[in-house]
Design an enzyme around this catalytic site. Sequence first.
Site, PDB file in Angstrom:
ATOM      1  N   GLY A  30     -24.532  47.743 -26.200  1.00 23.67           N
ATOM      2  CA  GLY A  30     -24.042  47.181 -24.601  1.00 23.67           C
ATOM      3  C   GLY A  30     -23.306  48.118 -24.710  1.00 23.67           C
ATOM      4  O   GLY A  30     -22.500  48.707 -25.734  1.00 23.67           O
ATOM      5  N   HIS A  36     -24.104  56.679 -25.618  1.00 26.05           N
ATOM      6  CA  HIS A  36     -25.337  56.025 -25.136  1.00 26.05           C
ATOM      7  C   HIS A  36     -26.514  56.337 -24.643  1.00 26.05           C
ATOM      8  O   HIS A  36     -27.600  56.225 -24.013  1.00 26.05           O
ATOM      9  CB  HIS A  36     -25.037  54.015 -25.235  1.00 26.05           C
ATOM     10  CG  HIS A  36     -24.378  53.404 -25.757  1.00 26.05           C
ATOM     11  ND1 HIS A  36     -22.894  52.794 -25.423  1.00 26.05           N
ATOM     12  CD2 HIS A  36     -25.070  53.124 -27.106  1.00 26.05           C
ATOM     13  CE1 HIS A  36     -22.849  51.928 -26.732  1.00 26.05           C
ATOM     14  NE2 HIS A  36     -23.686  52.235 -27.504  1.00 26.05           N
ATOM     15  N   GLU A 146     -26.676  59.264 -34.434  1.00 22.65           N
ATOM     16  CA  GLU A 146     -26.508  60.129 -36.270  1.00 22.65           C
ATOM     17  C   GLU A 146     -25.473  59.895 -36.494  1.00 22.65           C
ATOM     18  O   GLU A 146     -24.334  59.175 -37.197  1.00 22.65           O
ATOM     19  CB  GLU A 146     -26.611  61.521 -36.447  1.00 22.65           C
ATOM     20  CG  GLU A 146     -27.594  62.046 -35.946  1.00 22.65           C
ATOM     21  CD  GLU A 146     -28.261  63.389 -35.996  1.00 22.65           C
ATOM     22  OE1 GLU A 146     -26.305  63.924 -35.742  1.00 22.65           O
ATOM     23  OE2 GLU A 146     -28.178  64.604 -36.339  1.00 22.65           O
ATOM     24  N   ASP A 148     -23.789  56.458 -36.470  1.00 16.80           N
ATOM     25  CA  ASP A 148     -24.251  55.897 -37.155  1.00 16.80           C
ATOM     26  C   ASP A 148     -25.525  56.482 -38.043  1.00 16.80           C
ATOM     27  O   ASP A 148     -26.510  55.804 -37.964  1.00 16.80           O
ATOM     28  CB  ASP A 148     -24.375  54.296 -37.116  1.00 16.80           C
ATOM     29  CG  ASP A 148     -23.762  53.725 -35.393  1.00 16.80           C
ATOM     30  OD1 ASP A 148     -22.771  53.385 -36.340  1.00 16.80           O
ATOM     31  OD2 ASP A 148     -23.847  53.907 -34.197  1.00 16.80           O
ATOM     32  N   SER A 184     -17.901  52.168 -28.686  1.00 11.58           N
ATOM     33  CA  SER A 184     -17.792  50.746 -28.105  1.00 11.58           C
ATOM     34  C   SER A 184     -15.708  50.230 -28.590  1.00 11.58           C
ATOM     35  O   SER A 184     -15.771  49.614 -27.602  1.00 11.58           O
ATOM     36  CB  SER A 184     -18.634  49.931 -27.981  1.00 11.58           C
ATOM     37  OG  SER A 184     -19.302  50.489 -27.841  1.00 11.58           O
TER      38      SER A 184
END
Length: 276
Positions: A30, A36, A146, A148, A184
Amino acid sequence: MPQLVSTVTDLRRAIAALKPARIAMVPTMGALHAGHVSLVAEAKKHADHVVVSIFVNPTQFAPHEDFDAYPRTLESDLARLGDAAAIIFAPTAREMYPDGHATTITVKGPSHGLETDFRPQFFSGVATVVAKILIAASPDVAVFGEKDYQQLLVVQRLARDLALPTSVLGAPTLREADGLAMSSRNAYLSPTERGVAAKLNLILKDVIAAAQKGDLRAAETAGIDALYKAGFEHVDYVAIRDAATLDHIIALEHPARVLAAAKIGKTRLIDNMAIG
Ligand code: AMP
């Protein structure tokens, strides 16, 4: 409007109602940003419907980490997704980890080193929750960022090792205008820290240029020094690794990746880039 479900039973029922259409899944925690949303757009290219999960997974945070402070913004997440997702799965912690939950997935291989050296609990938490989500939804495709990179390789390994019926695809990192990878956690940064954060991606580009001259260890060390000079308070690692395995390398013979993690104030940032 997407269907919002919060239990595994309702998720399975909602997905079954869409079959035999192809389903793609985008797991998230979230606090959604354009990065995202780009994963959702990528997912839609591979399927008829996209399912987004929103779950701040407690088992991937250590006790001293930011689980309680992690932004939870379900209303604005739903608004940001609009009609791009068919189903949003937003379970409670109790739904994902009912009383007596005793199963943990451990992935070796790409989990070794890098993030694990600094967050030893992280990938078993990620692998456990991602396995649960992918088993619950059984999507045809799952898209991971990518951004992460080590996590992407861990999830690809997990899906192959457990013979999940899901192709795990990577999607490129979306960046702010100054190159800072969207995250985030960028919301934690003060204006001064935000200025420092922007230097991470530039320094990674310098590390790549230095690596191309041949001495990978010198390039990593120069990158660490440059991050401290730029104002990062702690550098966890700057590492040049084989892009497929994350193994140590001494020369740029195969596709490689530079990966870094560094802290400013309370915020830990990670970034990575392809070399060559
Ligand atoms: P998170 O909510 O941070 O756990 O991330 C959920 C998914 O979004 C993961 O697959 C991340 O790699 C991906 N992601 C996070 N930031 C970005 C970004 N800036 N660009 C593309 N994908 C991202």
